[in-house]
Design a protein around this motif. Structure first.
Motif, PDB file in Angstrom:
ATOM      1  N   ALA A  49      27.867  42.790  71.913  1.00 35.63           N
ATOM      2  CA  ALA A  49      27.446  41.552  72.562  1.00 35.63           C
ATOM      3  C   ALA A  49      25.927  41.538  72.644  1.00 35.63           C
ATOM      4  CB  ALA A  49      28.068  41.464  73.955  1.00 35.63           C
ATOM      5  N   GLU A  50      25.377  40.442  73.123  1.00 30.67           N
ATOM      6  CA  GLU A  50      23.930  40.345  73.283  1.00 30.67           C
ATOM      7  C   GLU A  50      23.465  41.329  74.347  1.00 30.67           C
ATOM      8  OE1 GLU A  50      21.806  38.655  71.336  1.00 30.67           O
ATOM      9  OE2 GLU A  50      23.616  38.197  70.197  1.00 30.67           O
ATOM     10  N   GLY A  51      22.240  41.774  74.220  1.00 25.51           N
ATOM     11  CA  GLY A  51      21.662  42.708  75.167  1.00 25.51           C
ATOM     12  C   GLY A  51      21.182  43.949  74.454  1.00 25.51           C
ATOM     13  N   GLU A  52      20.523  44.796  75.189  1.00 31.08           N
ATOM     14  CA  GLU A  52      19.979  46.022  74.635  1.00 31.08           C
ATOM     15  C   GLU A  52      21.028  47.123  74.597  1.00 31.08           C
ATOM     16  OE1 GLU A  52      16.919  46.501  73.290  1.00 31.08           O
ATOM     17  OE2 GLU A  52      16.677  44.341  73.570  1.00 31.08           O
ATOM     18  N   LEU A  53      21.164  47.770  73.462  1.00 29.99           N
ATOM     19  CA  LEU A  53      22.038  48.943  73.381  1.00 29.99           C
ATOM     20  C   LEU A  53      21.313  50.108  74.032  1.00 29.99           C
ATOM     21  CD1 LEU A  53      23.462  48.620  69.779  1.00 29.99           C
ATOM     22  CD2 LEU A  53      24.657  48.210  71.906  1.00 29.99           C
ATOM     23  N   PRO A  54      21.947  50.982  74.720  1.00 31.12           N
ATOM     24  CA  PRO A  54      23.393  51.126  74.791  1.00 31.12           C
ATOM     25  C   PRO A  54      24.047  50.356  75.925  1.00 31.12           C
ATOM     26  CG  PRO A  54      22.387  52.997  75.855  1.00 31.12           C
ATOM     27  CD  PRO A  54      21.269  52.111  75.372  1.00 31.12           C
ATOM     28  N   SER A  55      23.290  49.570  76.708  1.00 29.96           N
ATOM     29  CA  SER A  55      23.898  48.906  77.859  1.00 29.96           C
ATOM     30  C   SER A  55      24.669  47.643  77.491  1.00 29.96           C
ATOM     31  CB  SER A  55      22.836  48.586  78.912  1.00 29.96           C
ATOM     32  OG  SER A  55      21.857  47.713  78.381  1.00 29.96           O
ATOM     33  N   ALA A  56      24.475  47.080  76.305  1.00 29.56           N
ATOM     34  CA  ALA A  56      25.236  45.901  75.886  1.00 29.56           C
ATOM     35  C   ALA A  56      26.689  46.298  75.632  1.00 29.56           C
ATOM     36  CB  ALA A  56      24.634  45.312  74.623  1.00 29.56           C
ATOM     37  N   PRO A  57      27.652  45.480  76.079  1.00 25.10           N
ATOM     38  CA  PRO A  57      29.049  45.781  75.789  1.00 25.10           C
ATOM     39  C   PRO A  57      29.282  45.794  74.276  1.00 25.10           C
ATOM     40  CG  PRO A  57      28.871  43.910  77.283  1.00 25.10           C
ATOM     41  CD  PRO A  57      27.498  44.240  76.826  1.00 25.10           C
ATOM     42  N   TYR A  58      30.146  46.697  73.841  1.00 24.24           N
ATOM     43  CA  TYR A  58      30.471  46.718  72.425  1.00 24.24           C
ATOM     44  C   TYR A  58      31.913  47.144  72.194  1.00 24.24           C
ATOM     45  CZ  TYR A  58      29.549  51.792  72.447  1.00 24.24           C
ATOM     46  OH  TYR A  58      29.565  53.127  72.725  1.00 24.24           O
TER      47      TYR A  58
END
Length: 126
Positions: free
Chosen positions: A44-53
């Motif tokens: 999903a949108e957002g910064e990895l690793p905090s973005a859901p995936y």
């Protein structure tokens, strides 16, 4: 704060499952891909690793079980749209889309991916 991080999903045949997920996951907000030799990752949108995936790996010994992954829908029309998409992509509708007696406003569709993993798309309205 939503504590959801990710799903690591096993499928018994990646070649069969991948086209299904390439069609389904973007419609659920997992629009970015970060694939490796073994893993297919949809984020999903957002910064990895905090973005859901949602990460998928082939495990030829995997057998579906009683686990179910559920997603929210914004409205009944989204539930209906996802149900049609599931059918177009080769998934199996198990029940719905319809109101379920879980609550007076529980509108959902239950389905399986081509490898038998179970899902639900639900909308609860006022």
């Amino acid at each position: 704060m939503n504590k959801f991080s990710h799903i690591d999903l096993r499928v018994h045949n990646l070649e069969i499952a991948l086209p299904f997920y390439e069609g389904l996951l973007p419609s659920l907000g997992f629009t970015r891909t970060f694939h490796s030799a073994n893993w297919r990752v949809f984020a999903a949108e957002g910064e990895l690793p905090s973005a859901p995936y949602f990460a998928i790996i082939e495990d030829t010994n995997h057998k579906p079980n009683g686990n179910l992954i559920g997603f929210w829908a914004e409205n009944r029309e989204e539930v209906d749209r996802i149900a049609e998409l599931v059918k177009e992509l080769g998934g199996k509708i198990n029940s719905g889309p319809q109101l379920f007696p879980i609550s007076p406003t529980y509108y959902a569709v239950y389905f399986e991916d081509p490898c038998g993993n179970a899902y639900e798309i639900v909308h609860r309205f006022n």
